[in-house]
Design a protein around this motif. Structure first.
Motif, PDB file in Angstrom:
ATOM      1  N   ALA A  20       0.850  -1.203   0.000  1.00 18.18           N
ATOM      2  CA  ALA A  20       0.000   0.000   0.000  1.00 18.18           C
ATOM      3  C   ALA A  20       0.879   1.244   0.000  1.00 18.18           C
ATOM      4  CB  ALA A  20      -0.921   0.014   1.222  1.00 18.18           C
ATOM      5  N   HIS A  21       0.505   2.197  -0.845  1.00 11.67           N
ATOM      6  CA  HIS A  21       1.232   3.473  -0.854  1.00 11.67           C
ATOM      7  C   HIS A  21       0.830   4.278   0.389  1.00 11.67           C
ATOM      8  CE1 HIS A  21       2.114   7.681  -1.950  1.00 11.67           C
ATOM      9  NE2 HIS A  21       3.218   7.107  -2.403  1.00 11.67           N
ATOM     10  N   HIS A  22       1.767   5.129   0.837  1.00 18.50           N
ATOM     11  CA  HIS A  22       1.530   5.954   2.028  1.00 18.50           C
ATOM     12  C   HIS A  22       0.252   6.782   1.960  1.00 18.50           C
ATOM     13  CE1 HIS A  22       4.904   5.359   4.646  1.00 18.50           C
ATOM     14  NE2 HIS A  22       5.810   5.649   3.739  1.00 18.50           N
ATOM     15  N   GLY A  36       4.884   2.051   1.801  1.00 14.11           N
ATOM     16  CA  GLY A  36       6.059   2.847   1.454  1.00 14.11           C
ATOM     17  C   GLY A  36       5.777   3.919   0.432  1.00 14.11           C
ATOM     18  N   ASP A  37       6.857   4.609   0.045  1.00 20.23           N
ATOM     19  CA  ASP A  37       6.770   5.560  -1.063  1.00 20.23           C
ATOM     20  C   ASP A  37       6.907   4.770  -2.361  1.00 20.23           C
ATOM     21  OD1 ASP A  37       9.514   5.027  -1.300  1.00 20.23           O
ATOM     22  OD2 ASP A  37      10.161   7.050  -0.788  1.00 20.23           O
ATOM     23  N   SER A  38       6.859   5.450  -3.489  1.00 15.92           N
ATOM     24  CA  SER A  38       6.802   4.665  -4.724  1.00 15.92           C
ATOM     25  C   SER A  38       8.125   3.947  -5.000  1.00 15.92           C
ATOM     26  CB  SER A  38       6.336   5.491  -5.903  1.00 15.92           C
ATOM     27  OG  SER A  38       6.883   6.746  -5.901  1.00 15.92           O
ATOM     28  N   TYR A  39       9.243   4.466  -4.517  1.00 14.36           N
ATOM     29  CA  TYR A  39      10.516   3.743  -4.711  1.00 14.36           C
ATOM     30  C   TYR A  39      10.551   2.475  -3.853  1.00 14.36           C
ATOM     31  CZ  TYR A  39      15.402   2.510  -5.014  1.00 14.36           C
ATOM     32  OH  TYR A  39      16.564   1.814  -5.237  1.00 14.36           O
ATOM     33  N   MET A 116       8.400   8.257 -11.938  1.00 12.74           N
ATOM     34  CA  MET A 116       7.601   7.033 -11.753  1.00 12.74           C
ATOM     35  C   MET A 116       6.133   7.270 -12.117  1.00 12.74           C
ATOM     36  SD  MET A 116       7.661   3.917 -10.758  1.00 12.74           S
ATOM     37  CE  MET A 116       8.643   3.209  -9.482  1.00 12.74           C
ATOM     38  N   ASN A 117       5.655   8.510 -11.880  1.00 14.35           N
ATOM     39  CA  ASN A 117       4.247   8.842 -12.120  1.00 14.35           C
ATOM     40  C   ASN A 117       3.989   9.050 -13.620  1.00 14.35           C
ATOM     41  OD1 ASN A 117       5.017   9.298  -9.446  1.00 14.35           O
ATOM     42  ND2 ASN A 117       3.391  10.778  -9.090  1.00 14.35           N
ATOM     43  N   ALA A 118       4.281   8.022 -14.389  1.00 14.53           N
ATOM     44  CA  ALA A 118       4.051   8.051 -15.840  1.00 14.53           C
ATOM     45  C   ALA A 118       3.743   6.611 -16.236  1.00 14.53           C
ATOM     46  CB  ALA A 118       5.309   8.540 -16.562  1.00 14.53           C
ATOM     47  N   THR A 135      12.150   8.532  -8.848  1.00 15.88           N
ATOM     48  CA  THR A 135      11.035   8.861  -7.956  1.00 15.88           C
ATOM     49  C   THR A 135      11.443  10.105  -7.163  1.00 15.88           C
ATOM     50  OG1 THR A 135      11.760   7.629  -6.038  1.00 15.88           O
ATOM     51  CG2 THR A 135      10.537   6.378  -7.684  1.00 15.88           C
ATOM     52  N   SER A 136      10.530  10.578  -6.339  1.00  8.37           N
ATOM     53  CA  SER A 136      10.857  11.797  -5.577  1.00  8.37           C
ATOM     54  C   SER A 136      11.980  11.523  -4.581  1.00  8.37           C
ATOM     55  CB  SER A 136       9.620  12.329  -4.863  1.00  8.37           C
ATOM     56  OG  SER A 136       9.116  11.332  -4.014  1.00  8.37           O
ATOM     57  N   SER A 137      12.212  10.249  -4.244  1.00  5.10           N
ATOM     58  CA  SER A 137      13.261   9.949  -3.256  1.00  5.10           C
ATOM     59  C   SER A 137      14.658   9.929  -3.879  1.00  5.10           C
ATOM     60  CB  SER A 137      12.987   8.598  -2.576  1.00  5.10           C
ATOM     61  OG  SER A 137      13.226   7.554  -3.491  1.00  5.10           O
ATOM     62  N   VAL A 228       7.567  19.383   3.157  1.00 11.61           N
ATOM     63  CA  VAL A 228       6.641  19.260   2.014  1.00 11.61           C
ATOM     64  C   VAL A 228       7.137  18.195   1.045  1.00 11.61           C
ATOM     65  CG1 VAL A 228       5.900  21.693   2.122  1.00 11.61           C
ATOM     66  CG2 VAL A 228       7.834  21.058   0.661  1.00 11.61           C
ATOM     67  N   HIS A 229       6.227  17.753   0.195  1.00 13.47           N
ATOM     68  CA  HIS A 229       6.598  16.840  -0.894  1.00 13.47           C
ATOM     69  C   HIS A 229       7.116  17.697  -2.056  1.00 13.47           C
ATOM     70  CE1 HIS A 229       6.267  13.810  -4.028  1.00 13.47           C
ATOM     71  NE2 HIS A 229       6.255  12.923  -3.058  1.00 13.47           N
ATOM     72  N   PRO A 230       8.158  17.247  -2.792  1.00 15.40           N
ATOM     73  CA  PRO A 230       8.709  18.098  -3.858  1.00 15.40           C
ATOM     74  C   PRO A 230       7.832  18.251  -5.103  1.00 15.40           C
ATOM     75  CG  PRO A 230       9.925  16.025  -3.695  1.00 15.40           C
ATOM     76  CD  PRO A 230       8.949  16.033  -2.562  1.00 15.40           C
ATOM     77  N   GLU A 231       6.595  17.727  -5.073  1.00 16.90           N
ATOM     78  CA  GLU A 231       5.650  18.034  -6.162  1.00 16.90           C
ATOM     79  C   GLU A 231       4.980  19.391  -5.933  1.00 16.90           C
ATOM     80  OE1 GLU A 231       2.868  14.814  -6.660  1.00 16.90           O
ATOM     81  OE2 GLU A 231       4.458  13.390  -7.123  1.00 16.90           O
ATOM     82  N   VAL A 232       5.280  20.061  -4.829  1.00 18.66           N
ATOM     83  CA  VAL A 232       4.705  21.402  -4.600  1.00 18.66           C
ATOM     84  C   VAL A 232       5.401  22.414  -5.499  1.00 18.66           C
ATOM     85  CG1 VAL A 232       4.054  20.943  -2.190  1.00 18.66           C
ATOM     86  CG2 VAL A 232       6.300  21.969  -2.696  1.00 18.66           C
ATOM     87  N   SER A 245      10.364  12.758  -0.339  1.00 16.80           N
ATOM     88  CA  SER A 245       9.317  11.777  -0.665  1.00 16.80           C
ATOM     89  C   SER A 245       8.463  11.482   0.571  1.00 16.80           C
ATOM     90  CB  SER A 245       9.974  10.478  -1.142  1.00 16.80           C
ATOM     91  OG  SER A 245      10.462   9.744  -0.035  1.00 16.80           O
ATOM     92  N   THR A 246       7.397  10.740   0.366  1.00 20.93           N
ATOM     93  CA  THR A 246       6.518  10.407   1.489  1.00 20.93           C
ATOM     94  C   THR A 246       7.282   9.602   2.549  1.00 20.93           C
ATOM     95  OG1 THR A 246       5.704   8.499   0.230  1.00 20.93           O
ATOM     96  CG2 THR A 246       4.373  10.491   0.174  1.00 20.93           C
ATOM     97  N   GLN A 247       8.146   8.694   2.101  1.00 15.40           N
ATOM     98  CA  GLN A 247       8.918   7.903   3.069  1.00 15.40           C
ATOM     99  C   GLN A 247       9.880   8.807   3.836  1.00 15.40           C
ATOM    100  OE1 GLN A 247       8.255   4.486   3.421  1.00 15.40           O
ATOM    101  NE2 GLN A 247       9.336   4.866   5.348  1.00 15.40           N
TER     102      GLN A 247
END
Ligand code: 13P
Ligand code: SF4
Length: 347
Positions: A20-22, A36-39, A116-118, A135-137, A228-232, A245-247
């Motif tokens: 499950a994603h965070h 976890g995060d996507s990585y 990863m979000n593609a 990924t963001s991580s 913050v998450h770096p998608e901001v 990243s979320t993790q």
């Protein structure tokens, strides 16, 4: 976890894994075997042998698992319509046209680094051109790896992760270009100086955060640390104390001393769970922003998947929930994902 899901998990034993994603809601997290995060999810899931992987997240994540899956494994998405508007912001045709335009613009090919979000076809494109997923991580590590070779990088689809990573790497504006949705290129720099071409996509969930939210929460809670998450947006990342990243967010708050105060700028269900997991710290969302796609996974649709696995009716009842990628793209997409894992593990 509800009684029936507990029974089904027990019955299916080692045949079943639930990642499950965070951003999943608390009731789904309670049923998960890996969080976890996507990585982390991509790496952990690629190393397991369970036949059924019921992926609680969105489609590009389940697709990532399907790309790396072994032949006997089935990747199942409980909410088959859980997409990601950011992943829809670039098609393979747009990416190929952008690659050509970049070549014409600066006289050389760029290396595609694909978030990863593609979807799988874009991951395959980066594999074909010698690039990688990120990924963001690990965006900083992956970009640094390719920029070292003096080849420009084409980063897609998230402009914000791209620009926030560029800022971390101290890449000035004159070395950055933006590639618009119509594939035209805009920059204040000279074509030969451009190191980073950024696709003009974004995440609506993270676009909602503003610098005013950060100013307000700092006024309300003196001493607060903002993460913050770096998608901001760039200005929001600059106004925060930390980004990752979320993790990374989870681990940073976990390690912080009791009594610290945190303002978190990312998806609301995740922020609520972090607050519940660490009651000895004060944790607030800087603003309440939900990912409606992540929220499409429910206890009901998760339970339907487990019931269908247990009575062997999955294919009959839920063919749309079984996620696979065409063989024509799987190999190149796997190369691109494995490039990411090797670069991260080497550095
Ligand atoms: P993470 O890889 O940080 O978990 O992010 C995934 C995502 O979709 C953020 O919007
Ligand atoms: Fe996509 Fe944004 Fe939701 Fe992440 S939070 S899955 S990028 S819509």
């Amino acid at each position: 976890m509800n009684k029936r899901i507990r029974e089904l998990k027990k019955q299916l034993g080692d045949q079943l894994i639930i990642p499950a994603h965070h951003y999943q809601k608390q009731e789904i997290i309670a049923c998960a075997d890996i969080i976890g995060d996507s990585y982390k999810l991509a790496v952990d899931v690629s190393s397991i042998d369970a036949e059924y992987i019921v992926f609680c997240g969105v489609k590009f994540m389940a697709e990532g698992a399907a790309i790396l899956a072994k032949e006997h494994q089935r990747i199942i998405l409980p909410a088959s319509n859980a997409g990601c508007p950011m992943a829809d912001m670039i098609s393979i045709d747009q990416a190929e046209t952008a690659m050509q335009n970049i070549h014409e613009f600066c006289g050389q090919s760029a290396i595609p680094v694909v978030y990863m979000n593609a979807y799988g076809d874009l991951k395959a494109l980066s594999g074909r051109y010698g690039g990688s997923v990120c990924t963001s991580s690990n965006a900083q590590k992956i970009m640094t790896h390719y920029l070292q070779n003096n080849t420009p990088v084409f980063f897609l689809p998230d402009y914000c992760l791209g620009i926030n990573t560029a800022r971390e790497l101290s890449i000035p504006d004159e070395q950055i270009a933006i590639v618009r949705q119509d594939c035209t290129i805009e920059t204040t720099g000279k074509p030969e100086d451009i190191k980073l071409f950024l696709w003009d996509g974004n995440c609506r969930v993270h676009q909602r955060f503003t610098t005013e939210h950060i100013e307000r929460i700092r006024d309300e809670h003196p001493g607060i640390r903002v993460i913050v998450h770096p998608e901001v947006r760039e200005q929001v990342a600059a106004a925060a104390d930390y980004a990752g990243s979320t993790q990374y967010i989870y681990n940073t708050i976990q390690k912080a001393p009791a009594g610290t105060i945190w303002g978190v700028g990312t998806e609301y269900n995740f922020v609520s769970r972090v607050a519940a997991d660490f009651p000895e710290k004060s944790i607030f969302p800087i603003f309440e922003s939900h990912c409606s796609n992540m929220e499409k996974t429910t206890i009901n649709n998760l339970q339907y998947m487990l019931e269908a696995i247990a009575d062997d009716t999955l294919l009959l009842k839920y063919p749309d929930h079984i996620i696979s990628v065409p063989e024509s793209i799987r190999k190149d997409a796997a190369l691109s994902l494995n490039n990411m894992i090797s670069i991260v593990q080497e550095n």
